[in-house]
Design a protein around this motif. Structure first.
Motif, short mmCIF file in Angstrom:
data_model
loop_
_atom_site.label_atom_id
_atom_site.label_comp_id
_atom_site.label_asym_id
_atom_site.label_seq_id
_atom_site.Cartn_x
_atom_site.Cartn_y
_atom_site.Cartn_z
N ALA A 41 6.56 8.79 -1.79
CA ALA A 41 6.06 7.43 -1.95
C ALA A 41 5.76 7.13 -3.41
O ALA A 41 6.04 6.02 -3.91
N LEU A 73 -3.60 17.29 -4.02
CA LEU A 73 -2.80 16.64 -2.97
C LEU A 73 -1.31 16.97 -3.09
O LEU A 73 -0.48 16.31 -2.45
N ALA A 93 0.85 -1.20 0.00
CA ALA A 93 0.00 0.00 0.00
C ALA A 93 0.88 1.25 0.00
O ALA A 93 1.98 1.26 0.58
N LEU A 94 0.40 2.29 -0.67
CA LEU A 94 1.17 3.52 -0.81
C LEU A 94 0.52 4.67 -0.07
O LEU A 94 -0.72 4.80 -0.07
N ASP A 95 1.34 5.52 0.52
CA ASP A 95 0.86 6.81 1.00
C ASP A 95 0.82 7.77 -0.18
O ASP A 95 1.67 7.71 -1.07
N LEU A 96 -0.16 8.64 -0.18
CA LEU A 96 -0.26 9.61 -1.26
C LEU A 96 0.62 10.81 -0.95
O LEU A 96 0.17 11.91 -0.64
N THR A 97 1.93 10.57 -1.06
CA THR A 97 2.94 11.61 -0.87
C THR A 97 3.88 11.59 -2.07
O THR A 97 4.02 10.56 -2.73
N SER A 101 -10.76 15.56 -3.20
CA SER A 101 -9.58 15.99 -3.95
C SER A 101 -9.86 16.23 -5.42
O SER A 101 -8.97 16.67 -6.15
N ALA A 155 -3.80 2.62 -3.31
CA ALA A 155 -4.15 3.91 -2.70
C ALA A 155 -5.48 4.37 -3.29
O ALA A 155 -5.78 4.10 -4.46
N ARG A 156 -6.26 5.06 -2.47
CA ARG A 156 -7.53 5.63 -2.90
C ARG A 156 -7.48 7.14 -2.73
O ARG A 156 -7.02 7.64 -1.70
#
Length: 245
Positions: free
Chosen positions: A113, A145, A106-110, A199, A193-194
């Motif tokens: 990442a 984001l 799983a990924l962070d939305l940064t 957003s 990621a969702r």
């Protein structure tokens, strides 16, 4: 799902062999709308990006009903006087997500990442950000984001959301921005990621009858798609009713 559509469409006397309905639909709708073609030989569905379909209709392509994934393209058809007045309706909603191969965590939305997940040479598969609805919504979300600067020069833009999905499934891109419903149909991929609903603009699929000789049959099919049975079939494929969430 096949049973629902078969029962539903068999009750529509307007859909006869002499009045076959041609539907132009956003590529992300393929699975539920394919059930119409499988169970009702008088319905033919053509799939592509919404912008491509809208331009084809405005150029005179023989569509009877359009189901598109962004209101801007319906606006263009209305301005071109291509639609039967009063037939345009809100039909469905969806979510946008990032997909990757099953082994991807799983990924962070940064920014960090995303760039790490793309690797040194990888690109983010996404529909054309100027015309494909999933790409339009995706660009809005990436900007909102603060991710756009990290990936804007690393995009693999495609002519439809399904083409973006295919790039990831074939291993030609490590990440893809697609609808949540697209992720359900590709078993080699998973959602990593969702994107938050706030957003991007609300995702809205609209349908309308195209002006022409087959308006009555197209209107009957549109009513069927709006019925509780029709919406149940779409929800079963992962879509959300218009206005949700």
């Amino acid at each position: 799902m096949k049973y629902i559509f078969a029962l539903l469409l068999s009750l529509l006397p307007g859909l006869t062999a002499a009045q076959g309905v041609t539907v132009f639909a956003a590529a992300s709708l393929k699975e539920p709308l394919d059930q119409i073609a499988l169970t009702q030989p008088d319905v033919t569905v053509t799939y592509a990006g919404s912008g491509t379909l809208a331009r084809q209709v405005m150029a005179g392509a023989p569509a009877d009903l359009v189901v598109l994934a962004h209101p801007d393209w319906m606006d263009a058809l209305e301005q071109d006087d291509a639609l039967l007045p009063g037939s345009r309706v809100d039909l469905l909603s969806n979510e946008i997500v990032l997909v990757a191969p099953q082994e991807t965590p799983a990924l962070d939305l940064t920014p960090g990442a995303l760039t790490d997940a793309l690797g040194p040479d990888g690109r983010l598969a996404i529909g054309l950000t100027a015309s494909v609805p999933a790409g339009i919504y995706g660009r809005q979300a990436l900007i909102s984001l603060d991710l756009w600067d990290a990936v804007s020069n690393r995009l693999a833009e495609t002519d439809s959301v399904r083409s973006a999905l295919a790039l990831v499934a074939r291993g030609e891109a490590p990440l893809g921005l697609v609808y949540a419903t697209d992720a359900r149909v590709e078993p080699t991929l998973k959602v990593v990621a969702r994107f938050p609903q706030g957003s991007h603009a609300p995702i809205l699929y609209q349908a309308a009858v195209v002006r022409g000789e087959n308006e009555d049959a197209a209107q009957a099919l549109l009513l069927a798609l709006q019925s509780p049975q029709g919406l149940t079939a779409f929800v079963g494929a992962g879509f959300l009713p218009a206005g949700q969430p």
